[in-house]
Enzyme design. Structure first.
Site, PDB file in Angstrom:
ATOM      1  N   GLU A  94      12.178  -0.561  72.287  1.00 22.71           N
ATOM      2  CA  GLU A  94      12.289   0.640  73.097  1.00 22.71           C
ATOM      3  C   GLU A  94      10.934   1.305  73.327  1.00 22.71           C
ATOM      4  OE1 GLU A  94      16.901   1.688  72.436  1.00 22.71           O
ATOM      5  OE2 GLU A  94      15.579   2.656  71.017  1.00 22.71           O
ATOM      6  N   CYS A 107       5.374   6.496  74.313  1.00 24.83           N
ATOM      7  CA  CYS A 107       5.495   6.046  72.918  1.00 24.83           C
ATOM      8  C   CYS A 107       5.943   4.585  72.945  1.00 24.83           C
ATOM      9  CB  CYS A 107       6.527   6.926  72.209  1.00 24.83           C
ATOM     10  SG  CYS A 107       6.887   6.398  70.534  1.00 24.83           S
ATOM     11  N   CYS A 114      11.592  -3.441  61.848  1.00 25.24           N
ATOM     12  CA  CYS A 114      10.493  -3.057  60.966  1.00 25.24           C
ATOM     13  C   CYS A 114      10.830  -3.521  59.554  1.00 25.24           C
ATOM     14  CB  CYS A 114      10.297  -1.546  60.972  1.00 25.24           C
ATOM     15  SG  CYS A 114       8.820  -1.003  60.072  1.00 25.24           S
ATOM     16  N   CYS A 118      11.599   2.366  55.287  1.00 26.14           N
ATOM     17  CA  CYS A 118      11.573   3.800  54.978  1.00 26.14           C
ATOM     18  C   CYS A 118      13.015   4.312  55.054  1.00 26.14           C
ATOM     19  CB  CYS A 118      10.678   4.555  55.957  1.00 26.14           C
ATOM     20  SG  CYS A 118       8.957   3.995  55.882  1.00 26.14           S
ATOM     21  N   CYS A 121      14.559   6.285  58.257  1.00 26.02           N
ATOM     22  CA  CYS A 121      14.237   5.821  59.616  1.00 26.02           C
ATOM     23  C   CYS A 121      15.277   4.810  60.081  1.00 26.02           C
ATOM     24  CB  CYS A 121      12.855   5.178  59.632  1.00 26.02           C
ATOM     25  SG  CYS A 121      12.388   4.561  61.259  1.00 26.02           S
ATOM     26  N   CYS A 342      12.052  10.673  67.432  1.00 21.02           N
ATOM     27  CA  CYS A 342      11.379   9.955  66.340  1.00 21.02           C
ATOM     28  C   CYS A 342      12.403   9.379  65.378  1.00 21.02           C
ATOM     29  CB  CYS A 342      10.514  10.892  65.508  1.00 21.02           C
ATOM     30  SG  CYS A 342       9.327  11.813  66.434  1.00 21.02           S
TER      31      CYS A 342
HETATM   32  N1  SAH Z   1       5.616   2.582  61.222  1.00 20.86           N
HETATM   33  C1  SAH Z   1       4.745   3.591  61.771  1.00 20.86           C
HETATM   34  C2  SAH Z   1       5.077   3.892  63.212  1.00 20.86           C
HETATM   35  C3  SAH Z   1       6.402   4.608  63.425  1.00 20.86           C
HETATM   36  S1  SAH Z   1       5.994   6.199  63.951  1.00 20.86           S
HETATM   37  C4  SAH Z   1       4.762   4.809  60.876  1.00 20.86           C
HETATM   38  O1  SAH Z   1       5.524   4.799  59.915  1.00 20.86           O
HETATM   39  O2  SAH Z   1       3.986   5.724  61.083  1.00 20.86           O
HETATM   40  C5  SAH Z   1       7.471   7.050  63.884  1.00 20.86           C
HETATM   41  C6  SAH Z   1       7.335   8.364  63.135  1.00 20.86           C
HETATM   42  O3  SAH Z   1       8.641   8.972  63.079  1.00 20.86           O
HETATM   43  C7  SAH Z   1       6.897   8.143  61.713  1.00 20.86           C
HETATM   44  O4  SAH Z   1       6.138   9.205  61.232  1.00 20.86           O
HETATM   45  C8  SAH Z   1       8.238   8.101  61.017  1.00 20.86           C
HETATM   46  O5  SAH Z   1       8.098   8.314  59.659  1.00 20.86           O
HETATM   47  C9  SAH Z   1       8.994   9.190  61.735  1.00 20.86           C
HETATM   48  N2  SAH Z   1      10.433   9.065  61.576  1.00 20.86           N
HETATM   49  C10 SAH Z   1      11.119   7.961  61.221  1.00 20.86           C
HETATM   50  N3  SAH Z   1      12.441   8.231  61.149  1.00 20.86           N
HETATM   51  C11 SAH Z   1      12.589   9.517  61.484  1.00 20.86           C
HETATM   52  C12 SAH Z   1      13.726  10.363  61.625  1.00 20.86           C
HETATM   53  N4  SAH Z   1      14.945   9.903  61.431  1.00 20.86           N
HETATM   54  N5  SAH Z   1      13.520  11.630  62.011  1.00 20.86           N
HETATM   55  C13 SAH Z   1      12.264  12.082  62.256  1.00 20.86           C
HETATM   56  N6  SAH Z   1      11.170  11.333  62.141  1.00 20.86           N
HETATM   57  C14 SAH Z   1      11.316  10.058  61.757  1.00 20.86           C
END
Ligand code: SAH
Length: 368
Positions: A94, A107, A114, A118, A121, A342
């Protein structure tokens, strides 16, 4: 490649020069071609009229400009635009366009799924399938620019910023991501300044040091917790590169490129990482450092145990940072009505191999 044809969207300027030299052509052909492809959004060699007919025919035989294909295209009530795109197989990733007053950000994704796992996420829930190729990464920007009517040579660009904050961990796909960054920055590519291209990472320390040398774009780091015990749970790669090591790499990064600051992303999870004590611990890490904290209200997805912190909690957390002189902003949630916010990007990850780096790393490199 399809039918043996090389996709020129994946070649940085130096790689394109080599490609043309391999055909017995002068290296300046690379700049000519890039002007058509990126400057004008042209993919048909036959339209590239300052290139000889003979060379155009040859190019059509052996090469192509092949962007990903659009699977779905959704527009949010707030103007956020999300595309699901398919690259060289059935997997889909996406790409999201987020128009704001001061900037308009695209973005993009770097992997199908991935591996970092985490816990908050939704991309992590997909498991990991594969790295995107450079052409698939650049192709997202090329395609979205075309869809949005953007032109590199226009007085006012539609896409002013690109962030690698979509699906995947960009530094885990270093080999393909760096040439894509080069094309984004190249005068004959998308001609974006280093300040306007941001790579977000969960904190792969060795690759951060390499990036500082190879392509010092703006860096965002997904911190999300002020101590190792909590970060180990939220961002499992922390067990390999704990906070102290990660922050050292961050400060080295700012010194290497004279960058003004690093942005630290901190997702606000109700009763998990959002107390006054957490804020004070975060102050200790960030104070007097070239840092800015971006508080991200958690975006929920099906089957998540987490909840978003209340608005007044997020504001109070920010106040504590600000009063201690730590810069902090609250990210405005965009596109959540079409699951484009995000952490909500899932694409279509078929054939999930579910390689989870988190789990592998724990057994390989558990910290004492
Ligand atoms: N893998 C990289 C790139 C992803 S960026 C990284 O971890 O930075 C996406 C951003 O959104 C990251 O900061 C991630 O931690 C955050 N994110 C992931 N899941 C989320 C959620 N459910 N709500 C808000 N932010 C989230």
């Amino acid at each position: 490649m399809t039918g043996g044809r090389v996709n020129l969207l994946g070649l940085s300027r130096s790689a394109l020069e080599e490609f043309f030299e391999g055909l017995g052509e002068k290296p300046f052909r690379a700049r000519q071609l890039m002007r058509w492809v990126y400057g004008q959004g042209v993919s048909d060699f036959d339209l590239m009229t300052d290139i000889s007919k003979k060379l155009r025919l040859r190019l059509a035989e052996i090469a192509e400009i092949r962007p990903p294909r659009i699977v779905t295209d959704q527009l949010s009530g707030d103007g956020t635009h999300k595309w699901m795109l398919r690259g060289s197989d059935d997997q889909a990733v996406e790409t999201v366009f987020i128009p704001e007053v001061a900037r308009r950000t695209l973005c993009i994704s770097s992997q199908v799924g991935c591996a970092l796992d985490c816990s908050f996420c939704s991309t992590a829930q997909q498991g990991f399938n594969r790295n995107l190729g450079t052409a698939e990464i650049v192709g997202q920007v090329w395609l979205a620019s075309r869809q949005l009517g953007d032109r590199v040579d226009a007085d006012e660009r539609v896409v002013t910023n690109v962030v690698l904050m979509g699906m995947g961990e960009p530094l885990a796909n270093y080999r393909n991501v760096v040439p894509a960054l080069e094309i984004l920055l190249d005068d004959f590519g998308f001609n974006l300044s280093r300040r306007r291209v941001t790579l977000s990472t969960s904190g792969l320390v060795p690759q951060m040091d390499r990036l500082a040398r190879d392509c010092n774009v703006a860096l965002a780091v997904s911190l999300h917790a002020p101590n190792d015990e909590l970060r180990d749970q939220l961002v499992p790669i922390n067990r390999r590169y704990p906070i102290a090591e990660l922050l050292d790499a961050c400060w080295r990064y700012t010194e290497a490129g004279l960058r003004r600051h690093i942005t630290f992303e901190y997702v606000m999870l109700d009763k998990v990482n959002d107390s006054d004590a957490h804020a004070r611990d975060l102050v200790r890490l960030m104070k007097h450092r070239p840092a800015k904290v971006n508080l991200i209200p958690f975006n929920p997805f099906p089957n998540t145990p987490y909840r978003r912190s209340a608005r007044d909690r997020i504001e109070r957390f920010r106040e504590i940072l600000l009063r201690s002189g730590v810069r902090a902003t609250i990210r405005r949630t965009r596109g959540d009505d079409i699951d484009a916010a995000c952490g909500q990007l899932v694409g279509r990850v078929e054939d999930r191999t579910r390689i989870r780096l988190g789990e592998k790393l724990i057994s390989v490199a558990a910290r004492p």
